[in-house]
Design a protein around this motif. Sequence first.
Motif, mmCIF file in Angstrom:
data_model
loop_
_atom_site.group_PDB
_atom_site.id
_atom_site.type_symbol
_atom_site.label_atom_id
_atom_site.label_comp_id
_atom_site.label_asym_id
_atom_site.label_seq_id
_atom_site.Cartn_x
_atom_site.Cartn_y
_atom_site.Cartn_z
ATOM 1 N N VAL A 83 0.885 -1.378 0.120
ATOM 2 C CA VAL A 83 -0.019 -0.133 -0.018
ATOM 3 C C VAL A 83 1.005 1.194 0.111
ATOM 4 C CG1 VAL A 83 -1.744 1.394 1.051
ATOM 5 C CG2 VAL A 83 -2.041 -1.052 1.016
ATOM 6 N N GLU A 84 2.112 1.321 1.037
ATOM 7 C CA GLU A 84 2.675 2.476 1.061
ATOM 8 C C GLU A 84 3.869 2.159 0.552
ATOM 9 O OE1 GLU A 84 0.928 4.433 5.508
ATOM 10 O OE2 GLU A 84 2.786 3.337 5.491
ATOM 11 N N ASN A 85 4.109 2.804 -0.793
ATOM 12 C CA ASN A 85 5.304 2.457 -1.377
ATOM 13 C C ASN A 85 5.554 3.841 -2.431
ATOM 14 O OD1 ASN A 85 3.560 2.336 -4.097
ATOM 15 N ND2 ASN A 85 2.938 0.436 -3.129
ATOM 16 N N ILE A 86 6.956 3.568 -2.919
ATOM 17 C CA ILE A 86 7.244 4.759 -3.578
ATOM 18 C C ILE A 86 6.528 5.121 -4.948
ATOM 19 C CG2 ILE A 86 9.228 5.625 -5.089
ATOM 20 C CD1 ILE A 86 11.193 4.802 -2.704
ATOM 21 N N TYR A 87 6.003 4.015 -5.620
ATOM 22 C CA TYR A 87 5.135 4.116 -6.976
ATOM 23 C C TYR A 87 3.943 5.191 -6.500
ATOM 24 C CZ TYR A 87 2.364 3.253 -10.800
ATOM 25 O OH TYR A 87 1.481 3.290 -12.045
ATOM 26 N N SER A 88 2.999 4.644 -5.679
ATOM 27 C CA SER A 88 2.179 5.191 -5.076
ATOM 28 C C SER A 88 2.341 6.664 -4.741
ATOM 29 C CB SER A 88 1.174 4.502 -4.371
ATOM 30 O OG SER A 88 0.747 3.353 -4.785
ATOM 31 N N ALA A 89 3.357 6.851 -3.834
ATOM 32 C CA ALA A 89 3.870 8.325 -3.314
ATOM 33 C C ALA A 89 4.282 9.068 -4.458
ATOM 34 C CB ALA A 89 4.835 8.180 -2.508
ATOM 35 N N ALA A 90 4.779 8.607 -5.513
ATOM 36 C CA ALA A 90 5.235 9.571 -6.563
ATOM 37 C C ALA A 90 4.034 9.856 -7.313
ATOM 38 C CB ALA A 90 6.360 8.676 -7.239
ATOM 39 N N LYS A 91 3.193 9.140 -7.747
ATOM 40 C CA LYS A 91 2.039 9.218 -8.261
ATOM 41 C C LYS A 91 1.162 10.384 -7.808
ATOM 42 C CE LYS A 91 1.990 6.438 -11.976
ATOM 43 N NZ LYS A 91 2.118 6.861 -13.289
ATOM 44 N N GLY A 92 0.796 10.223 -6.248
ATOM 45 C CA GLY A 92 0.233 11.316 -5.644
ATOM 46 C C GLY A 92 0.886 12.808 -5.604
ATOM 47 N N LEU A 93 2.323 12.572 -5.505
ATOM 48 C CA LEU A 93 3.212 13.912 -5.533
ATOM 49 C C LEU A 93 3.076 14.788 -6.811
ATOM 50 C CD1 LEU A 93 4.662 15.771 -3.689
ATOM 51 C CD2 LEU A 93 6.857 14.118 -4.482
ATOM 52 N N VAL A 94 3.145 13.840 -7.989
ATOM 53 C CA VAL A 94 3.079 14.444 -9.101
ATOM 54 C C VAL A 94 1.465 14.984 -9.555
ATOM 55 C CG1 VAL A 94 2.992 13.941 -11.626
ATOM 56 C CG2 VAL A 94 4.762 13.005 -10.176
ATOM 57 N N ASN A 95 0.798 14.392 -8.876
ATOM 58 C CA ASN A 95 -0.673 14.841 -9.121
ATOM 59 C C ASN A 95 -0.876 16.247 -8.395
ATOM 60 O OD1 ASN A 95 -1.541 12.516 -10.768
ATOM 61 N ND2 ASN A 95 -2.395 11.375 -8.830
ATOM 62 N N ALA A 96 -0.357 16.272 -6.988
ATOM 63 C CA ALA A 96 -0.375 17.370 -6.367
ATOM 64 C C ALA A 96 0.449 18.747 -7.074
ATOM 65 C CB ALA A 96 0.273 17.128 -5.081
ATOM 66 N N SER A 97 1.410 18.225 -7.634
ATOM 67 C CA SER A 97 2.255 19.366 -8.514
ATOM 68 C C SER A 97 1.531 19.814 -9.563
ATOM 69 C CB SER A 97 3.495 18.711 -8.859
ATOM 70 O OG SER A 97 4.390 19.647 -9.802
ATOM 71 N N GLN A 98 0.784 18.770 -10.312
ATOM 72 C CA GLN A 98 0.021 19.320 -11.433
ATOM 73 C C GLN A 98 -1.329 20.021 -11.023
ATOM 74 O OE1 GLN A 98 -0.726 15.646 -13.273
ATOM 75 N NE2 GLN A 98 1.101 15.602 -14.171
ATOM 76 N N ALA A 99 -1.742 19.795 -9.802
ATOM 77 C CA ALA A 99 -2.941 20.620 -9.272
ATOM 78 C C ALA A 99 -2.531 21.834 -8.424
ATOM 79 C CB ALA A 99 -3.553 19.729 -7.958
ATOM 80 N N GLY A 100 -1.131 22.273 -8.675
ATOM 81 C CA GLY A 100 -0.648 23.676 -8.340
ATOM 82 C C GLY A 100 0.238 23.586 -7.260
ATOM 83 N N ALA A 101 0.477 22.402 -6.494
ATOM 84 C CA ALA A 101 1.476 22.308 -5.208
ATOM 85 C C ALA A 101 2.788 22.581 -5.773
ATOM 86 C CB ALA A 101 1.492 21.040 -4.672
ATOM 87 N N ASN A 102 3.518 23.466 -4.804
ATOM 88 C CA ASN A 102 4.838 23.744 -5.105
ATOM 89 C C ASN A 102 5.722 22.985 -4.553
ATOM 90 O OD1 ASN A 102 7.382 25.228 -5.832
ATOM 91 N ND2 ASN A 102 6.852 26.968 -4.623
ATOM 92 N N ILE A 103 6.226 21.989 -5.214
ATOM 93 C CA ILE A 103 7.131 20.872 -4.561
ATOM 94 C C ILE A 103 8.463 21.093 -5.058
ATOM 95 C CG2 ILE A 103 7.267 18.302 -4.245
ATOM 96 C CD1 ILE A 103 4.589 19.191 -3.589
ATOM 97 N N HIS A 104 9.282 21.154 -3.775
ATOM 98 C CA HIS A 104 10.815 21.284 -3.997
ATOM 99 C C HIS A 104 11.645 20.210 -4.422
ATOM 100 C CE1 HIS A 104 14.915 23.112 -3.554
ATOM 101 N NE2 HIS A 104 14.940 22.340 -2.712
ATOM 102 N N GLY A 105 11.016 19.001 -3.660
ATOM 103 C CA GLY A 105 11.756 17.558 -3.959
ATOM 104 C C GLY A 105 11.163 16.640 -3.177
ATOM 105 N N ALA A 106 11.638 15.461 -2.903
ATOM 106 C CA ALA A 106 11.164 14.422 -2.204
ATOM 107 C C ALA A 106 12.376 14.025 -1.451
ATOM 108 C CB ALA A 106 10.241 13.393 -3.037
ATOM 109 N N GLY A 107 11.787 12.947 -0.417
ATOM 110 C CA GLY A 107 12.901 12.480 0.360
ATOM 111 C C GLY A 107 12.710 10.704 0.425
#
Length: 499
Positions: free
Chosen positions: A440-464
């Motif tokens: 459930v909690e994995n890098i693939y799902s995390a990255a997909k959600g983070l990209v979606n947030a960025s495309q929705a206007g979130a200002n993402i500097h990077g990821a850890g």
Amino acid sequence: MSANQLYRCAFLFLTITLCRFFFSPFPISYAIDENLILDPGFETKQGWDNWGGFYMSPAAKNSGSFAAAVDQAEGGAGQIIDAAVPGKTYILKGNGSVNRIGQEGIIGAECLDKNGKRIPGGRVTLTFKTPSYEEKSASFTTVPDTAHIQVYVYVYHAIAGGVSYFDDISLVPASCTYDCHTNNAAFLPNDWFAEPQAPAEIEARVKQLSQMRIRYQMADVGMLTEWGMLDARSYAGLAQWLRYSKEAAPDQVVIAVLNFNQRLTKDGNGNEQPNPLFGKETFNQNVNQIVQKLVHEGIFWDGKLYRVDGVHLDMEPFLPDDRELENTLRYLREHALSGNRYFSVAAPVQYGGEKQWSYEYIQRIASIVDQINPMVYDQMGWDSPIDSPYAYQTLWTTEMKRYSDAILSAKGNCQLLPIMPAYERRTVEEIGVVYHDPYVENIYSAAKGLVNASQAGANIHGAGIFWWATFIGDYPELYPRTYYLLDQEHWMKEWVHHS
């Protein structure tokens, strides 16, 4: 020729042209005129400021009529690229060679502020040591306060009769089809810093970090006591790490991670309560003293002092809108971390309902620190709605958008860098509750959600990445090195290289 023949010829020409564009075996990363360097082939010396020992050599050219040659220690040439902005990714590329083994040459780029001063952590270099030309490249992202980029060819130390040659240099904005996200962090285990390591091992580990596009080394230097003190033995190898890490990758930033796991204590009846010592004057002074030593005074090793670039605080368990934590952060900012640009704090997330950190509280924290690192994992169990990869992906999207909006509303320079999980299944054995399942909690799902947030206007500097040691296969005695290869692939494909 008839009109029909003309039409067929035009159609054939257009088809061939489109096929060459779309199916060319050579990737199109940028147009030639996007190279920001003036006279990149050293045909005229135009734009290059001579720092000493710099001249044009027709005999050592890689292409064209000339190459740059540098035959003097601390000599070379440079030029300033104006109109640079923070947070933009560039690719530095160039060709280099030397006339004798032992000679070294460097092509570099460095971020400068509006006054032309170098900014710590804003440098990338390419080193050349071989008699035949090599082409090398590296991507880098401009750091906060960047107003200019200085590109240069340079020789630190020259051997007798040694000459370094350079040709065909380019600095281009990244096309965002490769290395789109490179401001990333890795949380490194304490045993890497608790005792000295062999230089070759440090270099190998730093190379792995570079390969996975890690910029921030989050170095676990130990656990604070309830009084805010830290045993120096827990970072006895940190100075040696700093020396060889900086030599191997001067563009990587080393952040000392101070952990605290006693934010809650138990009273005489066994009930949990906020730790009465946390955030008080003695606690804050003790932590400040540690920060002062690590960031300013430095740690001795082999007759020299070595310093970390900044500090990260992980104070758990998290409390809703923790006023004492806010006071501690503000105390450090006003004292040992005044003016430091690498001050970060771990943060909680919570799916649905009342948030652990409210919008207004995130705003206040963002006005104090330089970076907030939400720990987006261990959200399962106890009737949590995070029970599928899709639900976990949605958590990333909604919470990172909320955090980003709050940080941006603070109108400061704080960055958002959330943390992805890469570690084994975790369970509360006594009651059989699974609070982290890699399915459930994995890098693939995390990255997909983070990209979606960025495309929705979130200002993402990077990821850890937490935990780096498992992600990179540092514990082969526990599981095969291939165990996390899929996570590594998803990290690069779904995040680092994803536009």
